[in-house]
Enzyme design. Structure first.
Site, PDB file in Angstrom:
ATOM      1  N   HIS A 167      10.733   9.740   0.122  1.00 22.72           N
ATOM      2  CA  HIS A 167       9.415  10.174  -0.266  1.00 22.72           C
ATOM      3  C   HIS A 167       9.080   9.614  -2.058  1.00 22.72           C
ATOM      4  O   HIS A 167      10.094   8.458  -2.879  1.00 22.72           O
ATOM      5  CB  HIS A 167       9.370  12.135  -0.891  1.00 22.72           C
ATOM      6  CG  HIS A 167       9.534  12.100   0.620  1.00 22.72           C
ATOM      7  ND1 HIS A 167       8.309  13.116   0.949  1.00 22.72           N
ATOM      8  CD2 HIS A 167      10.034  13.041   1.812  1.00 22.72           C
ATOM      9  CE1 HIS A 167       8.710  14.140   1.976  1.00 22.72           C
ATOM     10  NE2 HIS A 167       9.626  13.399   2.093  1.00 22.72           N
ATOM     11  N   GLU A 194      13.665  11.703  -3.549  1.00 25.21           N
ATOM     12  CA  GLU A 194      12.001  11.562  -4.970  1.00 25.21           C
ATOM     13  C   GLU A 194      11.951  10.711  -5.540  1.00 25.21           C
ATOM     14  O   GLU A 194      12.846  10.932  -6.346  1.00 25.21           O
ATOM     15  CB  GLU A 194      11.861  12.358  -5.208  1.00 25.21           C
ATOM     16  CG  GLU A 194      11.145  14.149  -4.037  1.00 25.21           C
ATOM     17  CD  GLU A 194      10.155  14.212  -3.309  1.00 25.21           C
ATOM     18  OE1 GLU A 194       9.135  13.076  -4.201  1.00 25.21           O
ATOM     19  OE2 GLU A 194       9.970  15.074  -3.172  1.00 25.21           O
ATOM     20  N   GLU A 197       3.059   7.508  -0.582  1.00 27.76           N
ATOM     21  CA  GLU A 197       4.525   7.345  -0.874  1.00 27.76           C
ATOM     22  C   GLU A 197       4.999   5.599  -1.043  1.00 27.76           C
ATOM     23  O   GLU A 197       5.692   5.969  -0.183  1.00 27.76           O
ATOM     24  CB  GLU A 197       5.168   8.387  -1.175  1.00 27.76           C
ATOM     25  CG  GLU A 197       4.712  10.068  -1.367  1.00 27.76           C
ATOM     26  CD  GLU A 197       4.928  10.908  -0.924  1.00 27.76           C
ATOM     27  OE1 GLU A 197       6.500  11.093  -0.356  1.00 27.76           O
ATOM     28  OE2 GLU A 197       4.580  11.885  -0.757  1.00 27.76           O
ATOM     29  N   HIS A 206       4.678   9.863   4.423  1.00 27.70           N
ATOM     30  CA  HIS A 206       4.194  10.659   3.396  1.00 27.70           C
ATOM     31  C   HIS A 206       2.999   9.029   3.576  1.00 27.70           C
ATOM     32  O   HIS A 206       4.263   8.754   2.413  1.00 27.70           O
ATOM     33  CB  HIS A 206       3.985  11.191   1.948  1.00 27.70           C
ATOM     34  CG  HIS A 206       3.841  12.757   2.803  1.00 27.70           C
ATOM     35  ND1 HIS A 206       4.852  13.401   1.558  1.00 27.70           N
ATOM     36  CD2 HIS A 206       3.721  14.105   3.109  1.00 27.70           C
ATOM     37  CE1 HIS A 206       5.202  14.787   2.426  1.00 27.70           C
ATOM     38  NE2 HIS A 206       4.447  15.419   3.486  1.00 27.70           N
TER      39      HIS A 206
END
Length: 1240
Positions: A1033, A1118, A939, A936
């Site tokens: 991420h 994350e 990010e 992504h």
């Protein structure tokens, strides 16, 4: 005297007077009540007297085990005498007035409500009915109504509604009787069927008669009447009646009267009641229209502004604000289309899905606004309230959990025949390497030189501008503008003859530029030259992280001491100090710097003179020849950064808009600040004041400039020149995202973000440049087309700013900035096309204010620390230089993306100690670790974590050496280069989220996913599936760093499916890595981790690699974009240092995991089973569903009417983190002294 039969509780004397009287009353039940009227009156009067005078007697009647209430209710039902009935009702009134609702609950459970309605109907049939009885009946009903859930239904079925309404109509002047009737009506009206029925019977009009005109008499009655009216108006049909009856102006003028006359604020509840009526009327479209026509916006705006100084009036201000926001006419975004400003034609369009819809849209369709925007948005816009979407989330959270046990048991499914996969053997040379040939050392097929020769378009490098702002040539026509700006398809070779522009703007061939660097000073500073491309010898090795940190600290000290000297530098800008400070190694660049000779405007767009800081005074007189940009040589501060190399890399990067500019921050680099950046505390009332400023636009339209100052939809000339009264914006550089800037007030700008290419949404990532600012002036920026319904900007996060003047003075860094930050729903409508078919959705505004410290500065703003594709290529090239003979490093090109950029694949391990068979065998049989990041593009923190991992792996510490000897690392550091380059937030050029394509990736549309999955399928085929797979991420809605993994057992426990113990057989080793991380990494939170498999995530990397490749330890890691709320970094915003540290700590955790797997026993680390059960019980007790954990955000004094809704790979799941464990000492060397001192 006989003892009464009445049951009594232990401890209460059975000969108690009240108990005896109740026993007497019980014996009189039935016909005896009718016969012995006088006795009944006397007994009930005595009971009443005792209860009124002796408090304990009431307790005796209502105590558990006592049948007192049944006796009283039975007597009430059987009584035919008005006085006896009244006595019993007085008794009930006394009993039910105390007891915190428990007594009322007993009364309701014994059928008391039905008996009261029965008496009400009977009494109403008498002519005339007893007023006192009616009064007491309604008083009692008003008490018990709120506690009886079936009250409204019972009232309607018994016919009590009409009785109450008729009684009110006959007694409008009798306030004593009217008040209890209104109290009961208020309860009746909470039932929607009753509200409609009452509306049909003229009750709405009746209520308006009672509430108007303004009078301070009977204020308690008025308060109840307004509450009842508010409840009635929740019904849309009643709201229409009120509008049709012309009552909206009446309510507004009444509110204004109360606002003016209630100077001591004693009647706030009446004022609030009037606002609630308005709020409910404006839930329908004609109500909003009537409100605007009655000048409601101005009335509420002015009255609210006058209320602002009085904190106790906040409920009035908040309700007024809600009404005004709802009635604010929905605006369209100031765009021709919501599709991206950049177009990229796909080789073929998917058969279905959002991209297919985008391509099938007929030309000329207005996708910014559509007919849906004019329909009723009756989802009671006020249900914007606090938790609308939270409730939705909680209602559906369990629905998303995978319940198919067949899918929950990973089945290795390579999917493709081995013949097809054999071509991937070339990416695994290390598995067959024999090291017999001396030349077969690590190699790179992803060299910087090959990358940089792909393109020869003009590249503009940041420079100081020789011209002062007043001498900037302003294009006289569109033609000049076209000439000034790079044309997308103009590709000039470096050796092409160049036209001669005016003298002050003498362009230079990029290849002919000599950037002077002071090698002697580098030697004095004992820093190896970053430009030396020869491999470092194993004896000297690269500078240790500790050395670099010390050097940086030394450099920054020098900066503060020498800034004054730099400022007072003489004319002509010779700029090089004689004291050997590394910060003064300077770059002499003539201005402007570009390739190919197109006279393009400077990247800042402002033509600003850098002044004395740059040592460029007097440059104008010299025709620009002496203009020098004096900047610190960031290569000295950042071992992996080289501005020249960065420019080389930019040349080989392909973008859809064909960017030819380089942003200063990417060119200079970023040195993480040594100071802490705490989460900002939200200022009370900030959201409200921002909303009020937005409402002012409607009330005072003449104050709004509405002047477009930047617009990518005018590709020939996006920067709109003006007289210098406006800021200048730019986003035409790698990873830049800003589509349009509109000046709304002198110092306020609305900013519109560009959607991802081949998509019409995903507006979150931004990165743009601002120049032409005034020092000390506070500017407000509003990003007006955000889509997520909540953001960490409401919880302490700030935007990032990079000042070029600061960089020049020795502090090249991104810093958190912005005051009055908040994120709220705005008045820009999303068309149903933009909202994925949903109607009546709004966009959200991120607003922040900031001021600038330097004259003629150029500043950049970003959502998070930018990390471009060219930066990655530069870093990989520099990592190559760090390689020692002990390190096996190979860089391959995995594939080419849709946009023509290379996707690098790295292999890192240790070289075998010798080429004997034993060592070669050990080398080949090392377990594999597969890492990926940046699927992504928005990010960017994932790339900083990956940078930390790569630098650790290439480091010289014994831990790094041990790690390389333990594993073979296969790393894809950027899965979505095209998205990164083009400034997208989530998608690739295909317009799709690549992390939802892993189940069935298309080799043409999703090449990086297709080939990465193929690598893993190849490994599965040869029985070498990775020990760990981890995809890095970033997370926009949660704090800390945490992991998502996959577990059959935890998924089953979180859902309602029944499973046998054999179904739940599972090795708990998947929990070991996150548990280790929670013990050694200060930013990591085990409490935030989740190992549940959801249906909506079944095509993500984590789930597919677990399910199809059979990797048990398959994770998404994350990292927060905001900061931490636990551990050492609690209360701080996250920075690149912490992110890189996290990447390094991940490596340390793998080393510990190696030791654990070697011992084949995880129990000495932790009792995983009890750990899971502990989490399970905490989850179950903290929320309605077992899946959503505790909300991670504190509630605010003022409501934020948005709840979390995210595409992030999770649902909200947060709870306190346990004990903090000291970080591993091998990472300490990479922390500065100041950081070490901050340790807990």
């Amino acid at each position: 005297m006989n003892k009464p039969k009445m049951a009594t509780e232990k401890g209460i004397p059975s000969n108690s007077r009240v108990v005896m009287l109740l026993g007497q009353l019980e014996r009189m039940s039935g016909e005896a009540m009718v016969r012995e009227v006088e006795t009944a009156r006397q007994v009930t009067a005595k009971i009443l007297h005792i209860i009124q005078t002796q408090e304990k007697s009431g307790k005796e009647v209502m105590s558990k085990g006592s049948s007192g209430m049944e006796v009283i209710l039975s007597s009430l039902e059987n009584s035919r005498d008005v006085q006896t009935t009244l006595n019993i009702m007085y008794i009930l009134s006394e009993l039910l007035t105390v007891g915190r609702g428990r007594r009322v609950g007993v009364f309701v459970s014994k059928g008391g409500t039905g008996i009261l309605f029965q008496i009400l109907i009977t009494t109403s049939k008498e002519s005339p009915p007893s007023e006192e009885l009616m009064l007491q009946l309604h008083s009692l009903l008003a008490k018990v109504g709120p506690k009886d859930r079936k009250f409204g239904v019972k009232a309607r079925l018994s016919g009590a509604l009409n009785v109450t309404v008729n009684l009110m109509k006959q007694n409008l002047q009798n306030t004593k009787l009217l008040l209890p009737c209104l109290q009961v009506l208020r309860v009746y009206s909470t039932n929607s069927v009753n509200a409609i029925y009452l509306g049909k019977n003229g009750v709405v009009e009746l209520m308006f008669k009672i509430t108007a005109p303004y009078s301070k008499k009977n204020t308690s009655l008025l308060k109840v009447a307004l509450d009842a009216l508010g409840a009635l108006l929740k019904s849309k049909t009643n709201a229409r009646r009120a509008v049709d009856g012309g009552h909206v102006p009446v309510l507004l003028s009444l509110y204004l009267d109360w606002h003016r006359n209630d100077t001591r604020h004693r009647h706030m509840l009446i004022r609030k009641g009037l606002l609630v009526c308005l709020r409910n009327i404006t839930n329908i479209k004609i109500g909003r229209k009537a409100f605007i026509e009655a000048d409601g916006m101005r009335i509420l705006y002015n009255s609210s502004t006058e209320c602002l100084p009085v904190r106790t009036l906040d409920p009035l201000i908040n309700t007024s604000s809600l009404i005004m926001r709802k009635c604010f006419p929905k605006n369209r975004l100031p765009l021709p289309t919501i599709k991206s400003a950049f177009h990229y034609q796909l080789p073929h369009v998917p058969a279905a899905g959002p991209v297919a819809q985008l391509y099938s849209q007929p030309p000329g369709v207005d996708d910014v606004v559509d007919e849906s925007d004019n329909e009723e948005t009756e989802a009671d816009t006020e249900i914007d309230s606090e938790n609308e979407e939270d409730e939705k989330d909680q209602g559906t959270a369990n629905d998303d959990i995978e319940t198919d046990l067949n899918k929950l048991h990973p089945k290795k499914n390579p999917g493709r025949p081995f013949e097809e996969l054999r071509v991937y053997e070339r990416f695994f040379l290390e598995l067959s390497e024999d090291f017999q040939n001396a030349s077969s050392t690590s190699s790179s097929s992803f060299s910087s030189s090959s990358a940089s020769t792909q393109s020869s378009r003009p590249i503009i490098v940041p420079t100081a501008q020789a011209l002062s702002p007043k001498h900037v040539p302003v294009p006289s026509s569109q033609e000049d503008c076209n000439h000034q700006t790079k044309r997308p398809h103009t590709l000039l070779s470096p050796c092409a003859p160049t036209p001669t522009p005016p003298a002050p703007l003498t362009p230079l061939e990029l290849d002919a530029i000599h950037l002077t660097k002071d090698q002697e000073r580098k030697e004095k500073a004992h820093i190896p030259s970053p430009d030396a491309h020869t491999p470092l010898s194993p004896t000297t090795g690269p500078p240790s992280p500790e050395m670099i940190e010390q050097e940086l600290a030394h450099v920054l000290q020098c900066v503060s001491l020498e800034q004054e000297e730099v400022t007072n530098e003489g004319e002509g800008g010779k700029g090089v100090k004689q004291d050997g400070s590394p910060v003064n190694a300077t770059r002499h660049i003539q201005s402007p710097l570009l390739l190919g000779g197109i006279a393009a405007r400077r990247v800042g767009g402002g033509g600003s003179n850098w002044g004395s800081d740059c040592g460029s005074e007097g440059a104008e007189d010299e025709g620009g020849e002496g203009a020098v940009l004096e900047v610190p040589d960031t290569a000295l501060l950042l071992p992996l950064h080289d501005p020249d190399l960065y420019v080389e890399m930019v040349k080989g990067t392909r973008s859809v808009p064909q960017y030819a500019e380089v942003a200063y921050p990417d060119y200079f680099g970023h040195v993480a600040p040594t100071f802490r950046e705490p989460l900002v505390e939200r200022v009370y009332g900030v959201q409200r004041s921002k909303i009020f400023q937005d409402i002012e636009r409607l009330i005072h339209p003449n104050d709004i400039l509405d002047k477009v100052v930047y617009d990518l939809d005018i590709p020939s000339c996006p920067v709109i020149e003006d007289s210098g009264e406006s800021l200048k914006f730019n986003s035409q550089f790698e990873s830049g995202n800003l589509r349009k800037a509109v000046q709304v007030r002198k110092y306020e700008y609305d900013l519109v973000l560009n959607s991802d290419i081949n998509s019409n949404h995903y507006h979150q990532w931004f990165y743009f440049e601002v120049s032409g600012m005034r020092v000390g002036t506070t500017y407000r920026f509003n990003i007006i087309n955000s889509e997520k319904s909540n953001s960490q900007f409401n919880y302490g996060m700030q935007v990032l700013m990079y000042s070029v003047q600061e960089a020049i003075s020795g502090k090249p860094r991104w810093v958190r900035t912005g005051t009055d930050i908040c994120y709220y729903k705005n008045h820009f409508a999303r068309s149903s096309i933009a909202a994925g078919g949903q109607k009546g959705k709004s966009y959200y505004t991120l607003t922040f204010s900031t001021s600038f410290s330097h004259k003629d500065d150029v500043c950049y703003f970003a959502y998070h620390f930018p990390y471009t594709y060219s930066t990655l290529k530069m870093h990989l090239s520099k990592l190559e230089a760090l390689r020692t003979p002990q390190i096996y490093l190979r860089q391959d090109v995995l594939c080419e993306t849709l946009g023509g950029n290379s996707c690098p694949l790295l292999t890192i391990t240790a070289m075998p100690e010798s080429n004997s068979n034993d060592y070669i065998c050990q080398f080949r049989n090392r377990p594999l670790i597969f890492l990926s990041a940046r699927v992504h593009p928005g990010e960017t923190n994932a790339s900083w974590v990956m940078k930390g991992t790569l630098e650790f792996l290439m480091g010289t510490s014994p831990f790094a050496a041990s790690l390389r000897e333990s594993y073979i690392f296969k790393i894809v550091p950027m899965l979505n280069p095209d998205g990164v380059v083009n400034g997208s937030h989530r998608c690739s050029l295909s317009g799709e989220d690549l992390n939802r394509q892993w189940q069935n990736p298309n080799p043409e549309l999703h090449p990086t996913i297709y080939h990465t999955k193929s690598l893993l399928q190849y490994l599965a085929h040869i029985q070498r599936a990775p020990l760990v797979f981890c995809d890095y991420h970033g997370h926009s809605r949660k704090k800390n760093v945490f992991m998502y993994g996959c577990s059959v057992k935890e998924t089953v426990w979180q859902s309602n499916i029944s499973a046998t113990s054999s179904d739940l057989q599972e090795d708990l080793a998947y929990r070991a890595l996150p548990k280790i991380l929670s013990q050694i990494a200060p930013a990591f939170s085990m409490a935030s981790c989740s190992f549940v498999v959801e249906r909506s995530k079944e095509s993500t990397a984590r789930v597919v690699v677990w399910r199809e490749i059979g990797v048990q330890r398959s994770y998404t890691m994350e990292s927060t974009l905001c900061g931490c709320d636990q551990g050492k970094y609690k209360g701080l915003q996250i920075g690149t240092r912490e992110l890189e540290e996290m990447g390094a700590q991940f490596c340390v955790a793998l080393l510990r995991l190696k030791r654990l797997t070697g011992l084949r026993n995880h129990q000495h680390l932790l009792d995983l089973e009890s750990d899971i059960i502990g989490t399970q019980s905490k989850v179950a007790s903290s929320s309605p569903t077992t899946y959503v954990m505790e909300e991670d955000e504190p509630s605010f004094l003022e409501a934020i009417d948005y709840s979390a809704e995210s595409n992030d790979e999770d649902v909200e799941a947060e709870s306190e983190h346990g004990g903090e464990v000291q970080v591993n000492p091998d990472r300490l060397e990479q922390l500065s002294d100041s950081e070490t001192n901050h340790r807990d």
